[in-house]
Design a protein around this motif. Structure first.
Motif, short mmCIF file in Angstrom:
data_model
loop_
_atom_site.label_atom_id
_atom_site.label_comp_id
_atom_site.label_asym_id
_atom_site.label_seq_id
_atom_site.Cartn_x
_atom_site.Cartn_y
_atom_site.Cartn_z
N TYR A 1 3.83 -45.20 -43.42
CA TYR A 1 3.43 -46.33 -42.57
C TYR A 1 4.57 -46.68 -41.62
O TYR A 1 5.72 -46.81 -42.01
N HIS A 2 4.23 -46.79 -40.31
CA HIS A 2 5.22 -47.11 -39.29
C HIS A 2 4.86 -48.40 -38.55
O HIS A 2 5.10 -48.52 -37.35
N GLY A 3 4.28 -49.36 -39.23
CA GLY A 3 3.91 -50.61 -38.59
C GLY A 3 2.58 -50.50 -37.87
O GLY A 3 1.70 -49.75 -38.28
N ARG A 4 2.46 -51.22 -36.77
CA ARG A 4 1.21 -51.22 -36.00
C ARG A 4 1.46 -50.64 -34.62
O ARG A 4 2.53 -50.79 -34.05
N ASP A 5 0.42 -49.97 -34.09
CA ASP A 5 0.55 -49.38 -32.76
C ASP A 5 0.23 -50.41 -31.68
O ASP A 5 0.02 -51.59 -31.97
N SER A 6 0.18 -49.96 -30.43
CA SER A 6 -0.04 -50.87 -29.31
C SER A 6 -1.40 -51.54 -29.34
O SER A 6 -1.61 -52.58 -28.72
N ASP A 7 -2.36 -50.94 -30.06
CA ASP A 7 -3.70 -51.53 -30.18
C ASP A 7 -3.82 -52.44 -31.39
O ASP A 7 -4.90 -52.99 -31.65
N GLY A 8 -2.74 -52.57 -32.16
CA GLY A 8 -2.78 -53.42 -33.34
C GLY A 8 -3.31 -52.72 -34.59
O GLY A 8 -3.51 -53.36 -35.62
N ASP A 9 -3.49 -51.41 -34.52
CA ASP A 9 -3.99 -50.65 -35.67
C ASP A 9 -2.81 -50.13 -36.50
O ASP A 9 -1.70 -49.92 -35.98
N ASP A 10 -3.05 -49.92 -37.79
CA ASP A 10 -2.02 -49.37 -38.66
C ASP A 10 -1.61 -47.98 -38.17
O ASP A 10 -2.45 -47.14 -37.88
N ASP A 11 -0.31 -47.76 -38.09
CA ASP A 11 0.24 -46.49 -37.60
C ASP A 11 0.75 -45.66 -38.77
O ASP A 11 1.84 -45.91 -39.29
N TRP A 12 -0.05 -44.70 -39.21
CA TRP A 12 0.33 -43.79 -40.29
C TRP A 12 0.70 -42.44 -39.70
O TRP A 12 -0.02 -41.91 -38.88
N ARG A 13 1.83 -41.88 -40.13
CA ARG A 13 2.30 -40.59 -39.60
C ARG A 13 2.57 -39.63 -40.75
O ARG A 13 3.27 -39.97 -41.70
N GLU A 14 2.01 -38.42 -40.62
CA GLU A 14 2.25 -37.41 -41.65
C GLU A 14 3.73 -37.03 -41.65
O GLU A 14 4.30 -36.72 -40.61
N ASP A 15 4.36 -37.05 -42.83
CA ASP A 15 5.77 -36.67 -42.91
C ASP A 15 6.05 -35.60 -43.97
O ASP A 15 7.19 -35.15 -44.11
N GLU A 16 5.01 -35.18 -44.69
CA GLU A 16 5.21 -34.10 -45.65
C GLU A 16 3.86 -33.47 -45.99
O GLU A 16 2.86 -34.17 -46.14
N ARG A 17 3.87 -32.14 -46.11
CA ARG A 17 2.65 -31.41 -46.48
C ARG A 17 3.04 -30.34 -47.50
O ARG A 17 3.86 -29.48 -47.22
N VAL A 18 2.44 -30.41 -48.68
CA VAL A 18 2.73 -29.46 -49.75
C VAL A 18 1.41 -28.78 -50.13
O VAL A 18 0.55 -29.38 -50.75
N THR A 19 1.25 -27.53 -49.70
CA THR A 19 0.02 -26.78 -49.96
C THR A 19 0.39 -25.40 -50.52
O THR A 19 0.33 -24.40 -49.81
N PRO A 20 0.78 -25.35 -51.78
CA PRO A 20 1.21 -24.07 -52.36
C PRO A 20 0.03 -23.16 -52.66
O PRO A 20 -1.13 -23.60 -52.66
N PRO A 21 0.29 -21.87 -52.93
CA PRO A 21 -0.77 -20.99 -53.43
C PRO A 21 -1.38 -21.60 -54.69
O PRO A 21 -0.68 -22.25 -55.48
N LEU A 22 -2.68 -21.38 -54.89
CA LEU A 22 -3.37 -22.01 -56.02
C LEU A 22 -4.14 -20.99 -56.84
O LEU A 22 -4.61 -19.97 -56.32
N LEU A 23 -4.29 -21.29 -58.12
CA LEU A 23 -5.16 -20.53 -59.00
C LEU A 23 -6.48 -21.30 -59.13
O LEU A 23 -6.48 -22.52 -59.29
N LEU A 24 -7.59 -20.57 -59.06
CA LEU A 24 -8.91 -21.19 -59.13
C LEU A 24 -9.73 -20.56 -60.24
O LEU A 24 -9.70 -19.33 -60.43
#
Length: 228
Positions: A90-113
């Protein structure tokens, strides 16, 4: 003086016209191109038959593949109960007053299914997650500390035991065929298709709103130039 006023009106008209054209362009792109892409994706996936584990093992490398499986409990958790996740801050609110969420990490390892009493593997770590199984957020109060550069974190991800639709291609692995996943979806093939078709139905209305706003801005700009 009259020349200055005319120059001012001309500048305002130019700015409104540029904004109007941008809105119209976004409307056309969203309402037509993105809607068509979503519909095409729905039809593409609808034409694919889910493969069994045996079919995956026999398929030629490079072949398209779609499976409906379950995330195996053999996968280690990477954070809490998530075996794969995307984190936003969360980075506060943007110029329109909406919540400003920014992706800062992505963990997508190989998976077993788990599939048909056995196991198949996703071999790559750059797949896109179209729908998640669970969400988790740090606390209920949103905060952003600009001095420390820290804010509330929230996570969306996949968990062991959750259903998973996988779309990709067959890849030759050291111990047999694996799947190079293009996209994974926390649900069934039917749910994914309906999701894409719903998006295709919704986007033209969204595009129309942008188009109307754009035309209004163009009209206001022309009026300012002619009437003053």
């Amino acid at each position: 003086m009259e020349l200055l006023r005319f120059s001012g009106r001309l500048f305002q008209t130019l700015m409104l016209s540029i904004m109007g054209l941008i809105f119209v362009g976004v409307g056309i792109f969203t309402g037509f191109f993105l809607s068509r892409d979503a519909q095409n994706e729905a039809e593409r996936v609808a034409a694919l038959a889910p493969m069994t584990r045996q079919a995956v093992e026999r398929a030629a490398p490079g072949s398209p593949v779609l499976i409906e499986a379950v995330v195996s409990r053999r996968n280690p958790a990477t954070f809490r109960t998530f075996v794969a996740y995307v984190r936003e801050e969360y980075h506060g609110r943007d110029s329109d007053g909406d919540d400003d969420w920014r992706e800062d990490e992505r963990v997508t390892p190989p998976l077993l299914l788990d599939l048909d009493g056995g196991v198949v593997a996703i071999s790559n770590a750059d797949y896109r997650i179209s729908r998640y199984h669970e969400k988790w957020q740090e606390g209920t109060t949103l905060y952003w500390n600009g001095l420390k550069g820290e804010g509330t974190k929230r996570y969306t991800g996949l968990v062991a035991g959750g259903p998973l639709l996988v779309i990709g291609t067959i890849q030759d692995g050291r111990e047999g065929n694996t799947i190079h996943a293009e996209r994974v979806f926390g649900g069934s093939q039917a749910e994914y298709i309906e999701n894409q078709r719903s998006t295709a139905r919704f986007l033209p209305f969204f595009g129309l709103i942008f188009g109307v706003v754009g035309l209004i801005l163009l009209g206001v700009g022309v009026k300012k130039l002619l009437v003053g």
